[in-house]
Design an enzyme around this catalytic site. Sequence first.
Site, PDB file in Angstrom:
ATOM      1  N   GLU A   1       4.001  -0.213 -50.698  1.00  0.00           N
ATOM      2  CA  GLU A   1       5.231   0.482 -50.301  1.00  0.00           C
ATOM      3  C   GLU A   1       6.017   0.963 -51.521  1.00  0.00           C
ATOM      4  O   GLU A   1       6.646   2.025 -51.474  1.00  0.00           O
ATOM      5  CB  GLU A   1       6.095  -0.444 -49.434  1.00  0.00           C
ATOM      6  CG  GLU A   1       5.421  -0.898 -48.145  1.00  0.00           C
ATOM      7  CD  GLU A   1       4.922   0.267 -47.304  1.00  0.00           C
ATOM      8  OE1 GLU A   1       5.588   1.323 -47.286  1.00  0.00           O
ATOM      9  OE2 GLU A   1       3.853   0.134 -46.664  1.00  0.00           O
TER      10      GLU A   1
ATOM     11  N   GLU B   1      -1.391   7.779 -48.513  1.00  0.00           N
ATOM     12  CA  GLU B   1      -1.735   6.418 -48.108  1.00  0.00           C
ATOM     13  C   GLU B   1      -2.876   5.883 -48.958  1.00  0.00           C
ATOM     14  O   GLU B   1      -2.902   4.706 -49.325  1.00  0.00           O
ATOM     15  CB  GLU B   1      -2.102   6.373 -46.621  1.00  0.00           C
ATOM     16  CG  GLU B   1      -0.976   6.768 -45.682  1.00  0.00           C
ATOM     17  CD  GLU B   1       0.238   5.850 -45.791  1.00  0.00           C
ATOM     18  OE1 GLU B   1       0.133   4.796 -46.435  1.00  0.00           O
ATOM     19  OE2 GLU B   1       1.292   6.195 -45.236  1.00  0.00           O
TER      20      GLU B   1
END
Length: 1019
Positions: free
Chosen positions: A936, A983
């Site tokens: 993250e 991602e």
Amino acid sequence: MRQRDLKFTFVVGEGKLAFDVVEFELEEALCEPFRLNLKLASDKNAIDFKQVLDQPGTFTLWQDGRPARYVHGIVSHFTQGSSGFRRTRYELLLEPQLARLELCCNWRIFQEKSVPEILQALLKEHRVLDYEQRIYHEHLPREYCVQAGDSDHYLHDRLAFEEGLVYYFRFDEHRHTLVCSDRLYVQERIAGGPVLFSAQPEGDNPQPVLHSFRYSENVRTARQTQRDYSFKRPTYDQEHHLAGEALEHQGSSYERYDYPGRYKRSGAGRPFTESRLRGHRRDARVASVSGDDPRLIPGHAFALEGHPRADFNAWWRPVRVVHRGTQYAGQEEESADAPLGVSYDLRAELVPEDVEWRPAPLPRPRIDGPQIATVVGPAGEEIHCDEWGRVKVQFPWDREGRHDEFSTCWIRVAQNWAGADWGHMAIPRIGQEVIVDYLDGDCDQPIVTGRTYRATNRPPYALPDHKILSTIKSKEYKGSRANELRIDDTTAQISAALMSDHGASALHLGYLTHPRPEGGKPRGEGFELRTDEHGAVRAAKGLLLSTEEQLRAGAGHLDRGVVVQVLEAALELARELGDYAGEHQGVGHDAAPQQTLQEAVRDLGHGANDESGKSNGGKPAIALSGPAGIAAATPASLTLAAGEHVDSVARQNQQVTAGQKVVINAGSDIGLFAQGGELRQITHQGPMLLQAQKNDIRLEAKQSVEVSASQQHVLVTAKEHITLMCGGAYLTLKGGNIELGMPGNFVVKAAKHSHVGAASLEAELPQFEVGETQRRFVLKQLDGQTAMPNVPYTITMANGEVIEGVTDAEGATQLLQKDAMNIAKVDMKHTKSPASAVAGIAAAVGAAVAVGKLLGGPDAEAGRALSEGEISLAKGVFGDSIDYSTVRLRDEDYVPWQGKDYVMAPNGHIYFGEELRGVADWSLESLQRQGLFIHEMTHVWQHQHGVNVLLVGAYQQARQFLLGDQYAYRLEPGKTLKDYNIEQQGDIVRDYFLEKNEFGEASANSRFAGVLKNFPTGY
């Protein structure tokens, strides 16, 4: 100095017993119990020791008729000496109540208490009620603190000195108060004005003064560095270093490096380091004085006046003072030579008032070897551990523990292997005896290193009867069953077994016997895999089941030469006979599927380590091989099914026998071809029916065709006509007429000829219905139950026709209308346009939901800032490429549909789903959860480097929904981070972090150096 205005008195108890003071010596210091030695006299020559020993007493120094100094304490020592004319001499030692702690030692555990709390409890236990704590700084709770046989006083001083606490005493007539503080500078100053210095000879001053002052500076440690280790933050060295004060007159390079620092939290590291440095520099600047001003008390600062050197006229604080005084009786009571009068003087060590003086730290007691303990936990529980596999124990020496989950803190357990999400794990269970060792011998750092059997925990098998058995045997949680890995080393009968009591499931290898404790009766040799429940054998790349001999594993585990030879011979035979039949009007034989399967078996082991030079392997086929034959039998039914072809080949005979029916159905052709022998179809009891329901029947023979009915008749019927032909002659029955034609003679031989009128005979012809051939396919998941709705598909018919569509809500295709059964192939497919459409919709929805946030930015005060540990953790990956001050961690959903276990970082803030909230410091989490945090933080890094994470992420999630995993990546030469989606970038950086922490930086760099060559400064 002799002073007639001085007087010393001493009373015991409530003043009921008074003594004359002859001599005294009082030694007192910061962080030490004082000692007052008194030589006394009394006109009582038989004082009851009970009245004095262990009783409170007060010594008073009187000056000008007023008490100038009290010393209150407890009598620790009392001696009766010789008697004079009228008086008896006594000696007495007065100490504080704190000194009584030296008389007691203990083994006990303090949990989750700060040092001030521990000290307060310890003193209260000894009824030291006159106690004052002055705490100005935070003192973190200690998870686990052990008194390992040392005295209560040593424990008190050790903990106080580690935490930077100092103590001294304050006196009045009826009590002495122990004062403990973590700041010295703010403590008491003496009353009565400054202390005077006078260089005049001792005894020539009319008032109390200091007549000697010696100031010294000593070269001491200039810097203190400490490190310690915490398994919760293994990559953080917890290093703290501090430089001393007032280093102008000495070198600054004298560093003392200590490991371990004896702290487990970084927040305690700095004060621990500071206290240790102050202890090493406690006498860097010190003054030694002597005089006769009784106001000098350790810990109480005073101002000095009158010294010829101006900078010495400053505020000083005594750290040690020794007082001496004499007070002699009159000549009428002693010998004629007895000295007369009163004298008093002191010697003291001083430090400047602004020096935060600390004592030298005391060593922790070392536990020289391991100890025995019992695993404990809550009542009714069998296994009690935390997320790290730690357990709680009860030590035999612990008198305060209650054999429950509160007996100790969580204690780590050594395992045989401990990797990142891999390794060995066997949690010690409640009631088991364990061996507890201590890291660096530190009593506060226990670790379970082993387990032992005892009278209440016996070995799995009786010893020494079954000493040849080695086993790993577990016990069912809150049950009585077990799982076991057992090795039996019986001479000439060795075996191994992996067993579970559930379903009596087991894999037995070697010399098979019944359990040894039950007699060990032989039950076979080799291996047995058995269960009372269900069983399955799966192999994704192919499976070989063979009884071919391979002694001592002398060849590859997929050695299949014999079965391949048999399959090749069968293929050749099938091809030869099939081709011959096709050439002689038989149904054509398709050998391609059989050849494909034969090649799959041939290539079964390709790509394995013993066949690595060949292809990457065939198809995931199953090969069965039995040189003596393969038998399959069941008292019920046997089904053999194939999605394409079933090829059955025998080099000699194929024999099919059924007690009742043999039924053969084919959607297209059935071909029977006997190359060299007979073809016989016989019904022994019932009728025989041969039909062509929509076409013709042809009976052809090179020689004769014979039709006979042994008992009844032969009936030939036809709707249109019947024609018999031979040699050019013919007979036709058609339309109720008979037509005869012949090129030769017509001869009729009969005993009688009858010609009568017209007649006819009708026969009912069989009716043939057209079968149902329309079909609808239903697509399901691999579980065979869950339908697959809204999936694009393509159906390819055997004739090449292609049908496309999308499955309905039940996963069904459209209805296929055909005149006859066809072979069809169904393929599912992905299309780019729906993905693009959904991605656009997702991006639009995401943008609409967050438009206010995009325009105004996230709330800079929402959530919490990164902790020091989290910043340190992130810097190990991102360095200074992130502005950490703007990052906020928020325990809230970013969008209403955010999953409970999802994390989103679209705008430089990180939003945690419900199941991931409440983490105070991600740097203290497991390595895998730290990896999630790094993933993250990669999105935060992307955001701060100009990526619109919100819109790009919405598009990516749409592709995830339609096209599958958008997180999976493959590192390819020449590609850098920018060549992967956001991602994949997060997972690449996360995997770099995990490999770096698990296998070291060199390993991580060797794998990720190419893709991260521009990271973290750019892509």
